[in-house]
Design a protein around this motif. Sequence first.
Motif, PDB file in Angstrom:
ATOM      1  N   LEU A  86      12.879  47.941-127.923  1.00 15.02           N
ATOM      2  CA  LEU A  86      12.260  46.681-127.521  1.00 15.02           C
ATOM      3  C   LEU A  86      10.795  46.879-127.140  1.00 15.02           C
ATOM      4  N   TYR A  87      10.509  47.959-126.451  1.00 19.36           N
ATOM      5  CA  TYR A  87       9.136  48.237-126.042  1.00 19.36           C
ATOM      6  C   TYR A  87       8.243  48.458-127.261  1.00 19.36           C
ATOM      7  N   GLY A  88       8.786  49.151-128.271  1.00 16.80           N
ATOM      8  CA  GLY A  88       7.998  49.383-129.482  1.00 16.80           C
ATOM      9  C   GLY A  88       7.826  48.133-130.317  1.00 16.80           C
ATOM     10  N   VAL A  89       8.884  47.337-130.447  1.00 17.76           N
ATOM     11  CA  VAL A  89       8.818  46.123-131.262  1.00 17.76           C
ATOM     12  C   VAL A  89       7.863  45.107-130.649  1.00 17.76           C
ATOM     13  N   THR A  90       7.889  44.976-129.341  1.00 18.89           N
ATOM     14  CA  THR A  90       7.027  43.998-128.672  1.00 18.89           C
ATOM     15  C   THR A  90       5.626  44.543-128.393  1.00 18.89           C
ATOM     16  N   GLN A  91       5.374  45.781-128.879  1.00 17.19           N
ATOM     17  CA  GLN A  91       4.073  46.425-128.689  1.00 17.19           C
ATOM     18  C   GLN A  91       3.679  46.503-127.207  1.00 17.19           C
ATOM     19  N   GLY A  92       4.638  46.938-126.418  1.00 17.48           N
ATOM     20  CA  GLY A  92       4.366  47.166-125.001  1.00 17.48           C
ATOM     21  C   GLY A  92       4.243  45.910-124.184  1.00 17.48           C
ATOM     22  N   ALA A  93       5.082  44.904-124.473  1.00 16.25           N
ATOM     23  CA  ALA A  93       5.047  43.679-123.680  1.00 16.25           C
ATOM     24  C   ALA A  93       5.379  43.980-122.219  1.00 16.25           C
ATOM     25  N   GLU A  94       4.870  43.145-121.335  1.00 22.42           N
ATOM     26  CA  GLU A  94       5.032  43.400-119.904  1.00 22.42           C
ATOM     27  C   GLU A  94       6.498  43.387-119.488  1.00 22.42           C
ATOM     28  N   TRP A  95       7.261  42.416-120.019  1.00 24.78           N
ATOM     29  CA  TRP A  95       8.681  42.342-119.651  1.00 24.78           C
ATOM     30  C   TRP A  95       9.467  43.535-120.180  1.00 24.78           C
ATOM     31  N   ALA A  96       9.077  44.027-121.375  1.00 19.26           N
ATOM     32  CA  ALA A  96       9.739  45.208-121.930  1.00 19.26           C
ATOM     33  C   ALA A  96       9.412  46.453-121.111  1.00 19.26           C
ATOM     34  N   GLU A  97       8.182  46.522-120.625  1.00 16.60           N
ATOM     35  CA  GLU A  97       7.803  47.656-119.784  1.00 16.60           C
ATOM     36  C   GLU A  97       8.557  47.626-118.457  1.00 16.60           C
ATOM     37  N   MET A  98       8.774  46.431-117.921  1.00 18.46           N
ATOM     38  CA  MET A  98       9.541  46.311-116.680  1.00 18.46           C
ATOM     39  C   MET A  98      10.985  46.769-116.895  1.00 18.46           C
ATOM     40  N   LEU A  99      11.557  46.395-118.043  1.00 17.59           N
ATOM     41  CA  LEU A  99      12.902  46.857-118.351  1.00 17.59           C
ATOM     42  C   LEU A  99      12.948  48.376-118.484  1.00 17.59           C
ATOM     43  N   MET A 100      11.951  48.940-119.134  1.00 18.74           N
ATOM     44  CA  MET A 100      11.908  50.384-119.324  1.00 18.74           C
ATOM     45  C   MET A 100      11.820  51.115-117.989  1.00 18.74           C
ATOM     46  N   ARG A 101      11.044  50.584-117.066  1.00 20.76           N
ATOM     47  CA  ARG A 101      10.875  51.222-115.772  1.00 20.76           C
ATOM     48  C   ARG A 101      12.093  51.049-114.867  1.00 20.76           C
ATOM     49  N   ALA A 102      12.989  50.139-115.240  1.00 20.31           N
ATOM     50  CA  ALA A 102      14.173  49.886-114.418  1.00 20.31           C
ATOM     51  C   ALA A 102      15.431  50.558-114.957  1.00 20.31           C
ATOM     52  N   GLU A 103      15.377  51.097-116.189  1.00 16.30           N
ATOM     53  CA  GLU A 103      16.603  51.685-116.736  1.00 16.30           C
ATOM     54  C   GLU A 103      16.866  53.052-116.112  1.00 16.30           C
ATOM     55  N   TYR A 104      18.121  53.471-116.145  1.00 15.51           N
ATOM     56  CA  TYR A 104      18.584  54.598-115.331  1.00 15.51           C
ATOM     57  C   TYR A 104      17.913  55.919-115.712  1.00 15.51           C
ATOM     58  N   SER A 105      17.864  56.241-116.979  1.00 16.21           N
ATOM     59  CA  SER A 105      17.299  57.528-117.394  1.00 16.21           C
ATOM     60  C   SER A 105      15.832  57.642-117.016  1.00 16.21           C
ATOM     61  N   TYR A 106      15.103  56.542-117.127  1.00 16.56           N
ATOM     62  CA  TYR A 106      13.695  56.563-116.751  1.00 16.56           C
ATOM     63  C   TYR A 106      13.546  56.829-115.255  1.00 16.56           C
ATOM     64  N   LEU A 107      14.385  56.213-114.441  1.00 21.35           N
ATOM     65  CA  LEU A 107      14.328  56.430-112.998  1.00 21.35           C
ATOM     66  C   LEU A 107      14.675  57.871-112.648  1.00 21.35           C
ATOM     67  N   VAL A 108      15.670  58.438-113.346  1.00 17.45           N
ATOM     68  CA  VAL A 108      16.010  59.846-113.116  1.00 17.45           C
ATOM     69  C   VAL A 108      14.837  60.745-113.486  1.00 17.45           C
ATOM     70  N   MET A 109      14.188  60.454-114.608  1.00 14.95           N
ATOM     71  CA  MET A 109      13.031  61.244-115.029  1.00 14.95           C
ATOM     72  C   MET A 109      11.905  61.144-114.007  1.00 14.95           C
ATOM     73  N   GLU A 110      11.675  59.942-113.486  1.00 22.24           N
ATOM     74  CA  GLU A 110      10.645  59.769-112.473  1.00 22.24           C
ATOM     75  C   GLU A 110      11.003  60.518-111.189  1.00 22.24           C
ATOM     76  N   PHE A 111      12.263  60.469-110.815  1.00 20.24           N
ATOM     77  CA  PHE A 111      12.706  61.127-109.584  1.00 20.24           C
ATOM     78  C   PHE A 111      12.577  62.644-109.681  1.00 20.24           C
ATOM     79  N   THR A 112      12.834  63.209-110.846  1.00 18.94           N
ATOM     80  CA  THR A 112      12.797  64.660-111.013  1.00 18.94           C
ATOM     81  C   THR A 112      11.417  65.186-111.377  1.00 18.94           C
ATOM     82  N   SER A 113      10.445  64.307-111.553  1.00 19.23           N
ATOM     83  CA  SER A 113       9.097  64.743-111.903  1.00 19.23           C
ATOM     84  C   SER A 113       8.281  65.024-110.637  1.00 19.23           C
TER      85      SER A 113
END
Length: 293
Positions: free
Chosen positions: A230-257
């Motif tokens: 979705l993020y790629g298709v919408t070319q980085g739309a704001e709502w898609a970026e919000m979804l990406m930042r809220a999904e579980y794997s992304y949060l785990v990656m942020e937490f472990t970085s």
Amino acid sequence: MNPTVPHPAESALASGDTATAPTRGPRTFEPDPTLPGLSFFGVVRSELSKLLALRTTYWLSAITLGLSALISGGVAWGFSSFSDETSQLMLAEGAMTGLYFGLLLLGALAVISMTTEFTTGAIRSSLTVVPRRNLLYLAKTTAITLLVAVVTAAVIIACHLVAALFSGELEVLAPFSDSEVGYVYLTHWISVIITALMGFGLGALLRSSAGGIVVLTIFIFVVQIVVAILYGVTQGAEWAEMLMRAEYSYLVMEFTSVDAVRDMELWQSLLGVFAWAAVPFGLGWLTFSRRDV
């Protein structure tokens, strides 16, 4: 020779005199006050014994250990062979690459730790012995948490030693001498435990091993792929970026970085990871405490 003298009760029954016949009332039982009552730690020990009696526990733990160590060695060898500049932090993060499969494997173990009793019907016996459902749920939670914590610690140690063996830049005592390396290992350890609690809640909620593992796989991997598309298709739309930042794997990656590469604050990523696990865990608790077996 003297004749046999009948028992008085037999004589009374033979003569029809029921008034003098002895009667037997129901047997009564009284609890022994010297015996220990049902304790939380006793139930935890019982639940740990159940987990250690499952062959699935050893299979999934062994696969997690072997797969993670294999990937760790491959990444460390790749860094040492094809990269001119490597650091202990890069090697430590690479060593944890295989542990992302451990999220799913040990999460699946947590699902099975709950659903296996519903599948076999053994949950009825457990509830007979421990009728307090909240106590039983917390004891099961503690047991699977302890087991996953020990297995994950062993996996992280093995991955670190393998990475240190294949690369001269990563020191064996790096987790104690380098705070960033220690942080990477500690946060990955916490992430696996939290994911296991998510799987445990899904098992209690769905009462199906297949259903719980499928939903856990969707949370860890499938949602990430869908959101990335979705993020790629919408070319980085704001709502898609919000979804990406809220999904579980992304949060785990942020937490472990570490701080240098993190896009959000530590407390934000940790709160997000806890929220993902708390919803199925809480719903599973509610279902377990109120739904009939």
